[in-house]
Scaffold this motif. Structure first.
Motif, PDB file in Angstrom:
ATOM      1  N   ASP A   1      21.959  21.140  13.815  1.00  0.00           N
ATOM      2  CA  ASP A   1      20.672  20.504  13.528  1.00  0.00           C
ATOM      3  C   ASP A   1      20.879  19.434  12.459  1.00  0.00           C
ATOM      4  O   ASP A   1      21.084  19.741  11.291  1.00  0.00           O
ATOM      5  CB  ASP A   1      19.669  21.552  13.054  1.00  0.00           C
ATOM      6  N   THR A   2      20.818  18.179  12.855  1.00  0.00           N
ATOM      7  CA  THR A   2      21.123  17.074  11.939  1.00  0.00           C
ATOM      8  C   THR A   2      19.875  16.486  11.281  1.00  0.00           C
ATOM      9  O   THR A   2      19.932  15.408  10.692  1.00  0.00           O
ATOM     10  CB  THR A   2      21.887  15.968  12.684  1.00  0.00           C
ATOM     11  N   THR A   3      18.756  17.188  11.355  1.00  0.00           N
ATOM     12  CA  THR A   3      17.535  16.735  10.685  1.00  0.00           C
ATOM     13  C   THR A   3      17.802  16.614   9.185  1.00  0.00           C
ATOM     14  O   THR A   3      18.329  17.544   8.581  1.00  0.00           O
ATOM     15  CB  THR A   3      16.392  17.741  10.902  1.00  0.00           C
ATOM     16  N   PRO A   4      17.476  15.480   8.561  1.00  0.00           N
ATOM     17  CA  PRO A   4      17.721  15.346   7.118  1.00  0.00           C
ATOM     18  C   PRO A   4      17.048  16.477   6.334  1.00  0.00           C
ATOM     19  O   PRO A   4      15.902  16.840   6.616  1.00  0.00           O
ATOM     20  CB  PRO A   4      17.104  13.990   6.780  1.00  0.00           C
ATOM     21  N   ARG A   5      17.791  17.039   5.362  1.00  0.00           N
ATOM     22  CA  ARG A   5      17.245  18.116   4.556  1.00  0.00           C
ATOM     23  C   ARG A   5      17.726  18.000   3.114  1.00  0.00           C
ATOM     24  O   ARG A   5      18.855  17.552   2.848  1.00  0.00           O
ATOM     25  CB  ARG A   5      17.604  19.483   5.140  1.00  0.00           C
ATOM     26  N   ILE A   6      16.866  18.358   2.199  1.00  0.00           N
ATOM     27  CA  ILE A   6      17.202  18.439   0.773  1.00  0.00           C
ATOM     28  C   ILE A   6      17.110  19.892   0.358  1.00  0.00           C
ATOM     29  O   ILE A   6      16.085  20.553   0.593  1.00  0.00           O
ATOM     30  CB  ILE A   6      16.251  17.588  -0.083  1.00  0.00           C
ATOM     31  N   ILE A   7      18.185  20.399  -0.235  1.00  0.00           N
ATOM     32  CA  ILE A   7      18.209  21.785  -0.701  1.00  0.00           C
ATOM     33  C   ILE A   7      18.434  21.783  -2.207  1.00  0.00           C
ATOM     34  O   ILE A   7      19.497  21.370  -2.688  1.00  0.00           O
ATOM     35  CB  ILE A   7      19.300  22.594   0.015  1.00  0.00           C
ATOM     36  N   LYS A   8      17.432  22.219  -2.946  1.00  0.00           N
ATOM     37  CA  LYS A   8      17.511  22.312  -4.401  1.00  0.00           C
ATOM     38  C   LYS A   8      17.918  23.735  -4.755  1.00  0.00           C
ATOM     39  O   LYS A   8      17.209  24.691  -4.422  1.00  0.00           O
ATOM     40  CB  LYS A   8      16.161  21.979  -5.029  1.00  0.00           C
TER      41      LYS A   8
END
Length: 242
Positions: free
Chosen positions: A57-64
């Motif tokens: 799944d190449t959907t942009p994601r931000i993980i903090k």
């Protein structure tokens, strides 16, 4: 820690043009285009696994990452030990040492047989728990002021493009089940898995302001078996083309 952490939006920063190899071509933007549904704050292993999702799944994601996440825990947060990973495999270090003592097993071939099969199975159980596969277009950033990072983990960035890893501490990536290799050098060696961050065939990866340590268990504390250091650590940030 970034001196401007209080004023700079670390989660949406990108690598500026002509600033290193990762800025070449299309550059490195990670998950900066992530929508609200793909912006996560995580503080447990289970939350991190869910936030990473599938590597396909190449959907942009931000993980903090908020605080230190222990990879050696189960989905409920219970601490896991080397004995937990060995359970049910039939592996025991004492039996392994007896089976592959170079004095009787020799030095001409890698271990094979019951105990080596059991060791590999136990190692695979640990790997399934502590290896985190990062999809393309992902930003992983430690939340400032929370001592953010991963302990006992391997972050695997393999055959994907456009990943940012920033402001994290990577500690204690340890292999519970090193393999004896009597053919490695004149006296043999113990070989372990799990780099803290592993790059394989990855492109456009920006790793910045990260800390790597073996603490609290340093190599000086490792015992010797078969006259060689029983090495439980591999690399810190290790990269290969494939």
């Amino acid at each position: 820690m970034n001196a401007n952490a209080g004023t700079v939006d670390l989660y949406h920063q990108t690598l500026t043009p002509k600033d290193g190899w990762a800025s070449s071509g299309t550059g490195t933007t990670g998950g900066t285009k992530a929508d609200a549904a793909h912006t996560f704050t995580v503080s447990t292993r289970a939350q991190l696994v869910k936030a990473l999702g599938s590597v396909s799944d190449t959907t942009p994601r931000i993980i903090k990452i908020n605080g230190m996440i222990d990879a050696n825990t189960d989905d409920s947060g219970k601490k896991l030990t080397c004995a937990d990973y060995a359970l049910g495999t039939g592996y025991s270090l004492s039996a392994y040492l007896k089976a592959y003592d170079p004095a009787t097993y020799g030095r001409s071939k890698l271990p094979s047989g019951t105990q080596e099969t059991a060791r590999a199975a136990a190692q695979a159980k640990q790997g399934k728990n502590i290896v985190f596969k990062v999809p393309a277009n992902t930003t992983l950033v430690g939340v400032p002021g929370t001592n953010a990072g991963l302990t006992g983990a391997m972050l695997q960035i393999q055959n994907v493009d456009n990943v940012i890893v920033r402001n994290l501490t990577f500690a204690a990536a340890e292999d519970c089940f090193p393999q004896a290799d009597p053919t490695d050098g004149d006296d043999g060696n113990w070989n372990s898995n799990y780099d803290s961050v592993s790059l394989r065939g990855a492109t456009h990866v920006w790793a910045d302001h990260n800390t790597f340590t073996d603490a609290p268990h340093f190599d000086s504390a490792n015992p010797k078996h078969f006259g060689r250091e029983y090495q439980i650590h591999d690399g810190a940030l290790d990269g290969r083309e494939s």
